[in-house]
Design an enzyme around this catalytic site. Structure first.
Site, mmCIF file in Angstrom:
data_model
loop_
_atom_site.group_PDB
_atom_site.id
_atom_site.type_symbol
_atom_site.label_atom_id
_atom_site.label_comp_id
_atom_site.label_asym_id
_atom_site.label_seq_id
_atom_site.Cartn_x
_atom_site.Cartn_y
_atom_site.Cartn_z
ATOM 1 N N ILE A 41 1.886 -5.090 -2.601
ATOM 2 C CA ILE A 41 2.914 -5.927 -1.990
ATOM 3 C C ILE A 41 3.887 -4.975 -1.305
ATOM 4 C CG2 ILE A 41 4.695 -7.667 -2.381
ATOM 5 C CD1 ILE A 41 3.209 -8.275 -5.091
ATOM 6 N N GLU A 53 -2.401 -1.657 -8.832
ATOM 7 C CA GLU A 53 -2.642 -1.305 -10.235
ATOM 8 C C GLU A 53 -1.439 -1.647 -11.103
ATOM 9 O OE1 GLU A 53 -4.570 1.932 -7.611
ATOM 10 O OE2 GLU A 53 -2.791 0.654 -7.551
#
Length: 129
Positions: A41, A53
């Protein structure tokens, strides 16, 4: 194709990467078999961007999960992307050096061990805890 890699690829659809146009997806299998996914993002201020992750780890941790078995990471380029240093350190908070990290190269994958990607991670012992 590996189920976890497929989960990481599916997570790409939700990525918000208008600046780099480099979408990343991650799928993290917990000790109970539940799979948590994440995507990158981006933010116009790159330092505020979230990595796939860490989004997957956060999804699990907010549900009280602290035990993980395996991680798969992919990108829109299928270039074998590995977790960055920050994400490696985040993973090492919950996973040991033998934790498998599978990186998607399109037709194949490469599997690493977290300890090989991040030797001498900072941990509770390092901090004297």
């Amino acid at each position: 194709m590996d189920e976890l890699v497929e989960g990481a690829r599916d997570a790409l659809d939700a990525a918000h990467a208008p600046y780099s146009e480099y979408r990343v997806g991650a799928a993290l299998r917990a000790g109970d078999g539940t799979v948590y996914t994440g995507c990158n993002i981006e933010n116009a201020n790159y330092s505020n961007s979230l990595h796939a992750e860490e989004v997957a780890v956060a999804a699990a941790v907010k549900r009280g999960v602290r035990s993980f078995e395996r991680l798969a990471v992919t990108s829109s380029e299928r270039d074998g992307v590995t977790p960055c240093g920050m994400c490696r350190q985040t993973l090492s908070e919950f996973c040991g050096p033998d934790f498998p990290v599978v990186c998607d190269e399109g037709e194949t994958t490469t599997e690493y061990r977290l300890g090989d990607l991040l030797p001498n991670a900072i941990d509770a012992e390092t901090l004297g805890k």
